[in-house]
Design a protein around this motif. Structure first.
Motif, PDB file in Angstrom:
ATOM      1  N   PRO A  57      -2.993  -0.175   8.969  1.00 27.71           N
ATOM      2  CA  PRO A  57      -3.470  -0.345   7.592  1.00 27.71           C
ATOM      3  C   PRO A  57      -4.136   0.897   6.999  1.00 27.71           C
ATOM      4  O   PRO A  57      -4.374   0.945   5.793  1.00 27.71           O
ATOM      5  N   PRO A  84      -1.191  -6.607   4.027  1.00 28.64           N
ATOM      6  CA  PRO A  84      -2.345  -7.504   4.113  1.00 28.64           C
ATOM      7  C   PRO A  84      -2.579  -8.092   5.487  1.00 28.64           C
ATOM      8  O   PRO A  84      -3.676  -8.590   5.773  1.00 28.64           O
ATOM      9  N   ALA A 118       0.303  -0.115   3.041  1.00 31.29           N
ATOM     10  CA  ALA A 118      -0.193  -1.215   2.214  1.00 31.29           C
ATOM     11  C   ALA A 118       0.329  -2.516   2.795  1.00 31.29           C
ATOM     12  O   ALA A 118       1.489  -2.889   2.602  1.00 31.29           O
ATOM     13  N   ASP A 169      -5.717 -10.654   5.236  1.00 26.85           N
ATOM     14  CA  ASP A 169      -6.154 -10.520   3.838  1.00 26.85           C
ATOM     15  C   ASP A 169      -6.640  -9.104   3.545  1.00 26.85           C
ATOM     16  O   ASP A 169      -7.568  -8.893   2.757  1.00 26.85           O
ATOM     17  N   GLY A 170      -6.025  -8.127   4.225  1.00 30.35           N
ATOM     18  CA  GLY A 170      -6.316  -6.727   3.946  1.00 30.35           C
ATOM     19  C   GLY A 170      -7.604  -6.193   4.530  1.00 30.35           C
ATOM     20  O   GLY A 170      -8.072  -5.137   4.104  1.00 30.35           O
TER      21      GLY A 170
END
Length: 352
Positions: free
Chosen positions: A238, A244, A242, A199-200
């Protein structure tokens, strides 16, 4: 602390290796010598540094320094062109050595595999490095750096991805004392929790490790791996892609070796000091229903870290870079070109 000299080399244009007498540090010093790059060896133990410097041909400057003595670090880096930090745990050494590099105005490269130390480098040093216009490349090693380069090479023209998976097919893993110490520090910093990138964001959790199958390219084939055996790629990738979700996996045999209290340290089996360990790093990137892959094969994860770090320094000093400040391997360098330069050490395949 004093400065001593083996031969007549001055520090001007030299690369400082901090932690030079450690297992990986010795490989890095050897790689610098093979490339004819002037070298300064540094670390806490003056006697061990002098012995290392005297082992090979060529002029090597010996400059002992301690991370709790900023003045000694400044003396070690005085007149140098760049510094490679090979001294773990990087939670202890990373901050003091990069600060000394920023004061000296020279590029900093480290070989940290510690997730928290790498995350802190990006979070805490970015502004200072950008202001000083000094390149800082953490995790320029087998873990973190190689995976990051492979991800970028696999992506090609893609600028974002839905998922990144990095699977490590190690034939074995005989950890060094430094690897064990760094692992203990990370374990303590996490309070025994595990970490994933989902979730990033980095997420800390108490889930048990699980096993699954991974289909490596031949000749390795289908192997059992530990899922979410999280390595430094969850920080480096990351930082500029980009995406997640970044997941890393480890062959069960290697994971068990690492966990075993009685697993011996690496033993040299060739003239370069490499062990008989072999590896396959298999990267799978998914975006919009499409998949791309990159695979690297080689020998000895500690030994291959040396050409990764030294190639990075050569490119930093020759201006073959894409940015300045704190950046991962693939953000700082042209990933396909960098990987091609490692051909003597790695076999790399791309599947688009």
């Amino acid at each position: 602390m004093s400065t001593s000299r083996v031969g007549t080399t001055g520090a001007t244009g030299a690369v400082v290796v901090y932690g030079a007498t450690g297992h990986t540090g010795r490989f890095i010093v050897g790689e610098l010598r093979r490339r004819g790059i002037a070298t300064v060896v540094s670390g806490r133990n003056a006697d061990r540094l002098a012995a290392l410097a005297a082992e090979g041909a060529g002029d090597v400057l010996v400059r002992p320094a301690a991370v709790d003595d900023p003045a000694s670090l400044d003396r070690a880096l005085a007149g140098a062109a760049a510094v490679i930090n090979a001294a773990g745990p990087f939670a202890t050494t990373g901050g003091p050595v990069v600060e000394a590099a920023l004061r000296a105005g020279i590029p900093y490269v480290d070989v940290a595999a510690e997730i928290e130390a790498n995350a802190a480098m990006f979070a805490d040093r970015a502004e200072a490095a950008r202001t000083a216009a000094v390149p800082v490349v953490p995790a320029m090693a087998f873990y973190g750096g190689l995976g990051d380069l492979l991800v970028a090479a696999a992506m090609g023209e893609w600028t974002a991805a839905d998922e990144v998976h990095v699977a490590y097919g190690l034939s074995s893993w005989q950890p060094t004392a430094g690897t064990r110490e760094a692992g203990e520090v990370s374990h303590e910093r996490r309070g025994g929790r595990r970490v994933r990138f989902a979730d990033g964001a980095l997420q800390y959790h108490g889930d048990e490790l699980s096993e699954q199958e991974w289909l490596f390219p031949e000749p390795l084939g289908r192997r059992t791996v530990i899922a979410e055996f999280t390595m430094a790629d969850v920080v480096t990738v990351p930082s500029h892609v980009a995406v997640p979700e970044v997941r890393t996996y480890m062959a069960v045999e290697a994971a068990r070796d690492l966990a075993g209290a009685d697993t011996p340290a690496p033993e040299a089996v060739d003239d370069l000091g490499r062990s008989d360990q072999t590896f396959v790093v298999d990267v799978l990137v998914r975006a919009g229903g499409a998949e791309r892959r990159a695979t690297a094969r080689g020998r000895d994860i500690y030994a291959v870290t040396a050409p990764l770090a030294v190639e990075a320094v050569e490119r930093l000093l020759s201006g073959r870079t894409r940015t300045t400040g704190v950046a991962s391997a693939a953000a700082m360098f042209d990933a396909p070109d960098f990987l091609r330069a490692l051909a003597p050490y790695l076999s790399v395949e791309l599947s688009h």
